[in-house]
Scaffold this active site. Structure first.
Site, PDB file in Angstrom:
ATOM      1  N   TYR A  32      43.232  47.118  42.753  1.00 48.81           N
ATOM      2  CA  TYR A  32      44.009  47.702  41.659  1.00 48.81           C
ATOM      3  C   TYR A  32      43.249  47.460  40.349  1.00 48.81           C
ATOM      4  O   TYR A  32      43.726  46.791  39.430  1.00 48.81           O
ATOM      5  CB  TYR A  32      45.444  47.167  41.610  1.00 48.81           C
ATOM      6  CG  TYR A  32      46.372  48.237  41.098  1.00 48.81           C
ATOM      7  CD1 TYR A  32      46.754  49.297  41.924  1.00 48.81           C
ATOM      8  CD2 TYR A  32      46.816  48.260  39.787  1.00 48.81           C
ATOM      9  CE1 TYR A  32      47.554  50.323  41.458  1.00 48.81           C
ATOM     10  CE2 TYR A  32      47.618  49.284  39.310  1.00 48.81           C
ATOM     11  CZ  TYR A  32      47.981  50.304  40.155  1.00 48.81           C
ATOM     12  OH  TYR A  32      48.775  51.333  39.673  1.00 48.81           O
ATOM     13  N   HIS A  34      40.929  47.384  36.978  1.00 45.66           N
ATOM     14  CA  HIS A  34      41.045  47.787  35.563  1.00 45.66           C
ATOM     15  C   HIS A  34      39.763  47.375  34.862  1.00 45.66           C
ATOM     16  O   HIS A  34      38.839  46.828  35.495  1.00 45.66           O
ATOM     17  CB  HIS A  34      42.288  47.149  34.926  1.00 45.66           C
ATOM     18  CG  HIS A  34      42.388  45.674  35.138  1.00 45.66           C
ATOM     19  ND1 HIS A  34      41.486  44.779  34.595  1.00 45.66           N
ATOM     20  CD2 HIS A  34      43.246  44.924  35.875  1.00 45.66           C
ATOM     21  CE1 HIS A  34      41.815  43.551  34.953  1.00 45.66           C
ATOM     22  NE2 HIS A  34      42.873  43.606  35.753  1.00 45.66           N
ATOM     23  N   GLY A  36      38.982  44.956  33.057  1.00 49.12           N
ATOM     24  CA  GLY A  36      38.603  43.546  33.205  1.00 49.12           C
ATOM     25  C   GLY A  36      37.698  43.355  34.424  1.00 49.12           C
ATOM     26  O   GLY A  36      36.639  42.727  34.342  1.00 49.12           O
ATOM     27  N   HIS A  37      38.115  43.937  35.549  1.00 49.99           N
ATOM     28  CA  HIS A  37      37.282  43.856  36.759  1.00 49.99           C
ATOM     29  C   HIS A  37      35.933  44.559  36.530  1.00 49.99           C
ATOM     30  O   HIS A  37      34.888  44.063  36.953  1.00 49.99           O
ATOM     31  CB  HIS A  37      37.964  44.565  37.938  1.00 49.99           C
ATOM     32  CG  HIS A  37      39.279  43.977  38.355  1.00 49.99           C
ATOM     33  ND1 HIS A  37      40.482  44.628  38.154  1.00 49.99           N
ATOM     34  CD2 HIS A  37      39.586  42.821  38.995  1.00 49.99           C
ATOM     35  CE1 HIS A  37      41.467  43.896  38.662  1.00 49.99           C
ATOM     36  NE2 HIS A  37      40.962  42.791  39.162  1.00 49.99           N
ATOM     37  N   GLN A  61      47.028  32.824  48.891  1.00 52.60           N
ATOM     38  CA  GLN A  61      47.192  32.350  47.511  1.00 52.60           C
ATOM     39  C   GLN A  61      48.544  32.736  46.924  1.00 52.60           C
ATOM     40  O   GLN A  61      48.823  32.441  45.768  1.00 52.60           O
ATOM     41  CB  GLN A  61      46.039  32.818  46.639  1.00 52.60           C
ATOM     42  CG  GLN A  61      46.014  34.298  46.309  1.00 52.60           C
ATOM     43  CD  GLN A  61      44.724  34.682  45.606  1.00 52.60           C
ATOM     44  OE1 GLN A  61      43.649  34.683  46.190  1.00 52.60           O
ATOM     45  NE2 GLN A  61      44.811  35.007  44.319  1.00 52.60           N
ATOM     46  N   GLY A 147      36.363  36.098  35.998  1.00 53.23           N
ATOM     47  CA  GLY A 147      36.873  36.296  34.647  1.00 53.23           C
ATOM     48  C   GLY A 147      37.554  35.042  34.119  1.00 53.23           C
ATOM     49  O   GLY A 147      38.183  34.300  34.881  1.00 53.23           O
ATOM     50  N   ASP A 150      41.571  34.132  34.409  1.00 51.76           N
ATOM     51  CA  ASP A 150      42.086  33.119  35.341  1.00 51.76           C
ATOM     52  C   ASP A 150      41.236  31.867  35.138  1.00 51.76           C
ATOM     53  O   ASP A 150      40.415  31.501  35.987  1.00 51.76           O
ATOM     54  CB  ASP A 150      41.985  33.638  36.768  1.00 51.76           C
ATOM     55  CG  ASP A 150      42.771  34.929  36.934  1.00 51.76           C
ATOM     56  OD1 ASP A 150      43.979  34.855  37.155  1.00 51.76           O
ATOM     57  OD2 ASP A 150      42.177  36.016  36.783  1.00 51.76           O
ATOM     58  N   MET A 184      44.296  42.319  30.112  1.00 55.96           N
ATOM     59  CA  MET A 184      44.442  43.260  31.233  1.00 55.96           C
ATOM     60  C   MET A 184      44.737  42.496  32.518  1.00 55.96           C
ATOM     61  O   MET A 184      44.185  41.417  32.747  1.00 55.96           O
ATOM     62  CB  MET A 184      43.175  44.073  31.397  1.00 55.96           C
ATOM     63  CG  MET A 184      43.003  45.075  30.296  1.00 55.96           C
ATOM     64  SD  MET A 184      41.743  46.258  30.719  1.00 55.96           S
ATOM     65  CE  MET A 184      41.742  47.219  29.206  1.00 55.96           C
ATOM     66  N   SER A 186      46.298  43.404  36.793  1.00 51.27           N
ATOM     67  CA  SER A 186      46.891  44.356  37.741  1.00 51.27           C
ATOM     68  C   SER A 186      48.411  44.276  37.663  1.00 51.27           C
ATOM     69  O   SER A 186      49.114  45.264  37.892  1.00 51.27           O
ATOM     70  CB  SER A 186      46.433  44.046  39.164  1.00 51.27           C
ATOM     71  OG  SER A 186      45.024  43.968  39.219  1.00 51.27           O
TER      72      SER A 186
HETATM   73  P1  AMP Z   1      42.107  39.673  40.636  1.00 45.76           P
HETATM   74  O1  AMP Z   1      41.857  41.032  41.218  1.00 45.76           O
HETATM   75  O2  AMP Z   1      43.288  39.616  39.735  1.00 45.76           O
HETATM   76  O3  AMP Z   1      42.067  38.571  41.670  1.00 45.76           O
HETATM   77  O4  AMP Z   1      40.875  39.371  39.680  1.00 45.76           O
HETATM   78  C1  AMP Z   1      39.549  39.461  40.134  1.00 45.76           C
HETATM   79  C2  AMP Z   1      38.635  38.918  39.076  1.00 45.76           C
HETATM   80  O5  AMP Z   1      38.786  39.679  37.879  1.00 45.76           O
HETATM   81  C3  AMP Z   1      38.927  37.464  38.700  1.00 45.76           C
HETATM   82  O6  AMP Z   1      37.703  36.767  38.501  1.00 45.76           O
HETATM   83  C4  AMP Z   1      39.694  37.610  37.410  1.00 45.76           C
HETATM   84  O7  AMP Z   1      39.597  36.491  36.566  1.00 45.76           O
HETATM   85  C5  AMP Z   1      39.019  38.808  36.801  1.00 45.76           C
HETATM   86  N1  AMP Z   1      39.880  39.435  35.790  1.00 45.76           N
HETATM   87  C6  AMP Z   1      41.153  39.880  35.957  1.00 45.76           C
HETATM   88  N2  AMP Z   1      41.650  40.334  34.780  1.00 45.76           N
HETATM   89  C7  AMP Z   1      40.660  40.164  33.856  1.00 45.76           C
HETATM   90  C8  AMP Z   1      40.567  40.418  32.460  1.00 45.76           C
HETATM   91  N3  AMP Z   1      41.568  40.948  31.772  1.00 45.76           N
HETATM   92  N4  AMP Z   1      39.414  40.109  31.831  1.00 45.76           N
HETATM   93  C9  AMP Z   1      38.384  39.543  32.524  1.00 45.76           C
HETATM   94  N5  AMP Z   1      38.411  39.282  33.840  1.00 45.76           N
HETATM   95  C10 AMP Z   1      39.534  39.584  34.507  1.00 45.76           C
END
Ligand code: AMP
Length: 287
Positions: A32, A34, A36-37, A61, A147, A150, A184, A186
């Site tokens: 999902y 965005h 950020g990813h 998790q 990122g 987290d 940002m 998901s």
């Molecule tokens: P997730 O899909 O939420 O597990 O996130 C995957 C990676 O994207 C992790 O390393 C997160 O820290 C990073 N991430 C998620 N949102 C952001 C954001 N807004 N800015 C930077 N990195 C992000």
């Protein structure tokens, strides 16, 4: 762009790349996607010869009453976005491939997992560390990019890599925000228009505390009170925690801040749990 679903195929692919001397950059995600990813992927694109991204919603998790089932998923959309940033390989296993029957091995990164999100989500970082360790064993990356959204997760991974002597370079990237400052995520997808407005209180709290800190305030109580005050102006917001912690070991801080401090927030807006953070005493990351 190649899509690989089987662990054996992923390992064979990466082993060949390593024999060829290629640098493998890896970005783990739960999909999902965005901006950020995508920022992590662009960094990976720059640093590696080959960019591998995993899309896997990791059940271990999530707590028993959390949003595993309704976590947003849209692989077709994700795939288009990854093509566009130049991802070479998507590792997209099913749950049973990663956790077959009789699975029983977990990675616990002890102290750094306990504070902040670990208080109310006791097994969360165990799930994160376990899946990241497993993904590293599948993708065999030279570097992996995470990122700072987290932030505690990043520190858990850094600690795990050090403690288990994993030969992977960990890179932490700045938080990517919406134009108005909301980090940002998901999970922002869950917010109604009213909640979306209320969600801005997290960033407003961060800005208010940064300002106080820049004006010389160092008392932890005064700094956290400021954040709580800003968030409490929003009726739809309910605080899980607002804390200052050590930016490396995530231990709680007491008294005054001597140097830098992590300001970390977890706030429910309606039913949606949002997190945000900043390191006081560090240059603010760009929105
Ligand atoms: P997730 O899909 O939420 O597990 O996130 C995957 C990676 O994207 C992790 O390393 C997160 O820290 C990073 N991430 C998620 N949102 C952001 C954001 N807004 N800015 C930077 N990195 C992000």
């Amino acid at each position: 762009m190649e899509i690989i679903e089987k662990i054996k195929d992923m390992q064979a692919y990466s082993q060949d790349l390593r024999v060829e001397g290629k640098v493998i950059a890896f970005v783990p995600t739960m999909g999902y996607l965005h901006e950020g990813h995508l920022s992590l992927m662009r960094e990976g694109r720059k640093r590696g010869d080959v960019l591998v991204v995993s899309v896997f919603v990791n059940p271990t998790q999530f707590g028993p009453n959390e949003d595993l089932d309704k976590y947003p998923r849209n692989f077709d959309r994700d795939r288009e976005m990854m093509e566009e940033v130049g991802v070479d390989v998507v590792f997209h296993p099913i749950v049973n491939e990663v956790y077959p029957e009789e699975y029983q091995t977990f990675v616990i990164v002890d102290e750094v997992s306990k504070n902040l999100c670990g208080l109310k989500r006791p097994d969360h970082f165990r799930g994160v560390a376990t899946v990241v360790a497993k993904l590293f064993n599948c993708v065999l990356p030279h570097i992996a990019i995470f990122g700072r959204k987290d932030y505690q997760q990043l520190k858990v991974i850094e600690r795990m890599v050090k403690d288990l002597n994993m030969d992977v370079g960990i890179i932490g990237m700045p938080i990517v925000r919406e134009p108005d400052g909301l980090a940002m995520s998901s999970r922002n997808e869950y917010l109604s228009p009213k909640e979306r407005k209320a969600a801005l209180s997290l960033y407003n709290a961060i800005l208010a505390v940064r300002e106080l800190f820049e004006n010389g305030e160092r008392r932890i109580g005064a700094l956290t009170d400021r954040a709580v005050g800003v968030i409490m102006t929003e009726e739809l917001a309910r605080i899980e925690y607002v804390k200052l912690a050590h930016p490396e070991n995530i231990a709680e801080l007491f008294g005054v801040v001597w140097d830098q401090a992590l300001l970390a927030l977890a706030v429910y807006v309606g039913k949606t749990r949002l997190i945000d953070n900043t390191v006081l005493g560090e240059e603010i990351e760009k929105c």
